[in-house]
Design an enzyme around this catalytic site. Sequence first.
Site, PDB file in Angstrom:
ATOM      1  N   TYR A 114      10.227  15.494   4.250  1.00 33.10           N
ATOM      2  CA  TYR A 114      10.726  14.254   4.849  1.00 33.10           C
ATOM      3  C   TYR A 114      11.525  14.621   6.099  1.00 33.10           C
ATOM      4  CZ  TYR A 114      12.100   9.339   4.858  1.00 33.10           C
ATOM      5  OH  TYR A 114      12.278   8.030   5.201  1.00 33.10           O
ATOM      6  N   LYS A 169     -11.273   1.332 -11.859  1.00 35.28           N
ATOM      7  CA  LYS A 169     -12.111   1.942 -10.816  1.00 35.28           C
ATOM      8  C   LYS A 169     -11.391   3.130 -10.182  1.00 35.28           C
ATOM      9  CE  LYS A 169     -15.948   1.062  -8.309  1.00 35.28           C
ATOM     10  NZ  LYS A 169     -17.187   0.383  -8.671  1.00 35.28           N
TER      11      LYS A 169
END
Length: 481
Positions: A114, A169
């Site tokens: 970060y 899915k």
Amino acid sequence: MEAIPSASYSMTLRVEFPHRAGALGRILTTIGDAGGMVGAIDIVRMGQERSIRDITVNARDSEHGQRIVRAVDALPEVRVVNVSDRTFLLHLGGKIEVRSKIPIRTRDDLSMAYTPGVARVCRAIAEEPERAFNLTIKRNAVAVVTDGTAVLGLGDIGPYAAMPVMEGKAMLFREFAGVDAFPICLDTKDTEEIIATVKAIAPAFGGINLEDISAPRCFEIEERLKRELDVPVFHDDQHGTAVVVLAALINALKIVGKRMEEIKVVLSGVGAAGVACARILLAAGVKNVIGCDRHGVVYRGRGDADTSQGWFARHTNPENVRGTLSDAIRGADVFIGVSVPNVLTVEHIKNMGRDPIVFAMANPDPEIRPELAYGHARIIATGRSDYPNQINNVLCFPGIFRGALDIRAREINEEMKLAAAHAIAGVIPKESLSEDYIIPSVFDERVVPAVAGAVAEAGVESGVARRVRERAETDFSAASF
């Protein structure tokens, strides 16, 4: 004819009963007499006078499950303490999660993953956007997009209710092909708004999988997004179904000794899946395809010029046959159903040609029950997992996207779909084919590598690749991407 009990309607009964010989046997006999299928039996508590056990039971449907519970609870000295629906428990809290690939344990870890270190990576991508494929999840990410208007056989149930399917899915993408897929359920049915939304989120994804969007809007949405995005857009309800149908047909024809160019195929259902099936069959060399919908045979001059059936009428039914399914199916070699239950009869099959091939794929109830077709059709396939020859899109979309992502394809074209179908069919050697084994299992570990490799090669050869996939790439772990 009643359906077979399955895990889809699986429940666990916590039952308290007398601790004496024969008590458990009477409970199991009652479940069997009621048509239930007993699975695991686990001890919860054993007392001197009473015992408690968890009994897992498969039913045919929800109502059947309730009848089984009532039958057990009505037994003398037996009490059903609790009933748990195993399918609902599996979905509790959702089925997927996001995990970090890198542990953050020190200040150095944080400063690189970060701020401030991440700023350098951001500037590099800003200067050269293509680097997002190397430096972000984009290289391995697919958006699974729906508006909830055509979910399974449930129809328009909306984006909230569509989430469990889209999560499923995403699970399949991850489990079978190592692809990071995200469910995107849109609270709009407006075609332009759907297109604009998908375009707006596209920078984060290497591919877009459209799912469960009703016809005819799905055609325009896919075509527009394919033109306006530079990542693959694939409507699985159309093309996934078509690819696996072709794969099954390739192997079925080997068994009956017929060739693509000489067969007559009748399609029941001319919606998204039916039109896609017709397209890929024609591309594979079939000359005579006839489609039927609720109005009868689709033919030139029927008045469908401005619809998807208009394309179908112009490119199929070379003899311009009219009438009903009964008229179309006379002498046919193959029946492909992507429509509604119970439209095909034994009499229809008897009127087909030598060694009829029947793909009855309406879900959950096929166009004809296989038990009725046995003895009349040479080869039978369905979309169900409880019969042989399941035509399942899971055989297709993980490998297709794996191959497309590996070469950073701009699109998934017809060459790649045909390559996928032949790769699926080729998993089964010709000497291993039989009437009840024309398509590999979704759990066959050979399928995804075969499909991914064939799709990548076809993408490179047809000019849609931005990166040449190394032939040695066979590791589907996340670390290899």
